[in-house]
Write an enzyme that holds these catalytic residues in place. Structure first.
Site, mmCIF file in Angstrom:
data_model
loop_
_atom_site.group_PDB
_atom_site.id
_atom_site.type_symbol
_atom_site.label_atom_id
_atom_site.label_comp_id
_atom_site.label_asym_id
_atom_site.label_seq_id
_atom_site.Cartn_x
_atom_site.Cartn_y
_atom_site.Cartn_z
ATOM 1 N N ARG A 167 -17.591 -7.292 5.320
ATOM 2 C CA ARG A 167 -16.924 -5.994 5.440
ATOM 3 C C ARG A 167 -16.887 -5.314 4.075
ATOM 4 N NH1 ARG A 167 -10.964 -4.851 8.065
ATOM 5 N NH2 ARG A 167 -10.315 -6.484 6.605
ATOM 6 N N ASP A 456 -2.004 -8.073 4.286
ATOM 7 C CA ASP A 456 -3.097 -7.464 3.542
ATOM 8 C C ASP A 456 -2.798 -5.976 3.398
ATOM 9 O OD1 ASP A 456 -3.708 -6.291 5.984
ATOM 10 O OD2 ASP A 456 -5.615 -7.339 6.238
#
Length: 558
Positions: A167, A456
């Site tokens: 990603r 996160d």
């Protein structure tokens, strides 16, 4: 005659051990070509985002687009689907790309590893370049790591490692340690997306194909089919430039922005030659709802963060529409993150949390998802058991068409169905999570275990954006106290007073960023943008001023 490739890029970050292997002249020339062709269209797409946020802030609602109805109504087209090694994606583990976490992911037993240079990575120069080195070595079965305590980590069985899906960072982010010259000769910070994608594809695409897999990517933060079209153009160019067959690159798109939920068919269509599936990136999706509708009144105010559950009607509408859309086009539908971190000191807490994880994965598998995410290896057996129970020996359930699903725009927009109760404990929790996450992020840690959850950037975004919205919508807590800047400031002081201050902590800087992203009148579109510019750039004082003309720096106050 050997010649050094020319490039429009200039590396301004420090060059440490082995950085030249990743930042080779040939690799930089390729990334420079990506910028020469696609940096301008990137800025156009960012401008589109700003325009849409302005319109939403002034009363327009998201809707399925009438001008693309023919794409949605045409039952004949399909996406490319799974590439080699992606047929069975029932369990995907996510995590950053430092050597230790890379080895842990490859030893985890998951089917897929989302190698994350985005929300789970603090984008320090070292993390970005050394993350690329970790991936380079892991793909070639040559990665080892020795901890400061002398413990050695290595991949135990290279023949059984998960398929890697990398990603890159989102379109809104820049890499300020690499500059590119635009057509006028002005030096601008490079696109983080193009840097991450370009370096990984250049170094690893052919090696991955040789090993029976391929260059696979998760595409984050996409807001429209026009952004998907841009990625498709990049993939096509990269395949031609690198000598890969058309369609070798495969992408899974995260439907993690509110606008993208209304364009899922169109996104699949634009990427159809390169698309493997969609993912329900639920936490960023919640953040995107708040960001886009934060000024639209109490109907769009969400309750305490821990009460925003996947069983809420508007979240059910989103996930069921995703499964139906994917399977109609033979694309994988991948479920959301389970972020619980087992607490070995509290078996009771762990047992209750694992029951919730099992219920979450049971719902996803029963709804038709082909796989799901976990943040910790200990969750893999729990998640796998639920998907095995539904899938059996099948690699996926693409044949589950969900013709029973009929989702309207009104159902996606029914945020009011969540209820709006906010408590003082919820306010305090959001302050604590945001500050502690920012403190770790500023030290270079992007995935942080807090209160038995892996936080996160996405989950921190929910926490800080809820605080901003509650203040600006004059929200009153269940205890009868109005949420004001003064209240948040008082609770912030209490939270900071309770936090430890070990050597090297970044609490003062975290407090500064917290005030900027949660308490200012203007709402920063992403907390990482000001934090990165102010604190993570390893350059001289002349680089402190922001020179990147990104539309994402601006925001609309409602």
């Amino acid at each position: 005659m050997n010649t050094t490739p020319t490039t429009s890029l200039t590396v301004t970050g420090p060059l440490r051990d082995r950085y030249d292997e990743i930042l080779s002249p040939e690799a930089l020339a390729f990334v420079g070509e990506l910028h020469d062709r696609f940096a301008g269209p990137r800025h156009d797409r960012l401008a589109d985002r700003m325009k849409r946020r302005y319109e939403l802030g002034n009363g327009r609602d998201l809707a399925f687009m009438p001008e693309t109805a023919s794409i949605r109504e045409d039952a004949g087209w399909r996406v490319a689907g799974a590439g080699p090694g992606l047929e069975d994606r029932r369990i995907e583990i996510t995590g950053p790309c430092d050597p230790k976490m890379t080895i842990n992911a490859l030893n985890s037993g998951a089917n897929v590893w989302l190698a994350d240079l985005e929300d789970a990575t603090s984008p320090t120069w070292a993390n970005i370049v050394e993350g690329q080195l970790s991936l380079f070595d892991a793909i070639r079965d040559q990665l080892e790591f020795t901890s400061p305590e002398g413990k050695n980590y290595r991949v135990t069985d290279p023949s059984r490692t998960p398929t890697i899906v990398m990603r890159p960072r989102g379109w809104h982010l820049v890499e300020k340690h690499i500059e590119h010259a635009d057509r006028t000769g002005q030096q601008l910070a490079a696109s983080a997306s193009l840097v991450d994608f370009g370096l990984y594809a250049f170094h690893n695409a052919h090696e991955l194909v040789r090993r029976g897999r391929g260059p696979y990517f998760y595409l984050p933060k996409i807001e429209s089919h026009r952004e998907a079209r841009l990625w498709n153009e990049i993939f096509t160019f990269a395949e031609e430039r690198l000598g890969l067959a058309h369609g070798t690159i495969r992408a899974t798109v995260l439907i993690e922005t509110f606008p993208a939920a209304f364009e899922m068919d169109e996104i699949l269509y634009e990427l159809r030659d390169h698309c493997a599936g969609l993912n329900a990136g639920r936490w960023d999706y919640v953040f995107s709802i708040i960001k886009n509708y934060r000024g639209r009144g109490q109907w769009f105010v969400l309750p305490d963060r821990d009460r925003i559950l996947m069983t809420l009607p508007f979240m059910r509408a989103y996930t069921e529409l995703l499964v139906q859309t994917c399977h109609r086009r033979k694309a994988h539908a991948i479920g959301g993150m389970s972020a619980f971190i087992p607490n070995r000191r509290s078996p009771e807490v762990t047992e209750r949390a694992l029951e919730r994880v099992a219920a979450d994965k049971r719902r996803e598998a029963t709804d038709g998802f082909d796989g799901s995410w976990v943040a910790h290896p200990d969750l893999i057996p729990v998640a796998r058991a639920e998907f095995d129970r539904v899938l059996g020996e099948r690699p996926n359930q693409l044949d589950r068409m969900r013709d029973d699903v009929h989702v309207t725009a009104r159902e996606l927009l029914d945020i009011r169905s969540a209820g709006g109760e906010v408590t003082l404990a919820g306010v305090r929790a959001n302050i604590s999570i945001t500050v502690r996450y920012l403190e770790a992020w500023l030290r270079g840690i992007g995935a942080v275990a807090l209160d038995n959850l892996m936080e996160d950037a996405a989950t921190a975004e929910i926490s800080r954006s809820q605080l901003w919205q509650w203040i600006h919508q004059d929200t009153v807590t269940a205890e009868g106290e109005q949420i004001t800047r003064q209240l948040v400031e008082r609770l912030l002081r209490e939270v900071l007073a309770d936090l430890p201050t070990p050597e090297g902590h970044k609490l003062a800087e975290a407090e500064d960023v917290f005030r900027e992203v949660a308490l200012q009148e203007v709402f920063p579109t992403f907390l990482t943008v000001p934090a990165y510019t102010r604190y993570l750039v390893e350059r001289g004082p002349s680089a402190e001023a922001e020179r990147e003309p990104s539309a994402e720096r601006e925001s609309v106050t409602a």
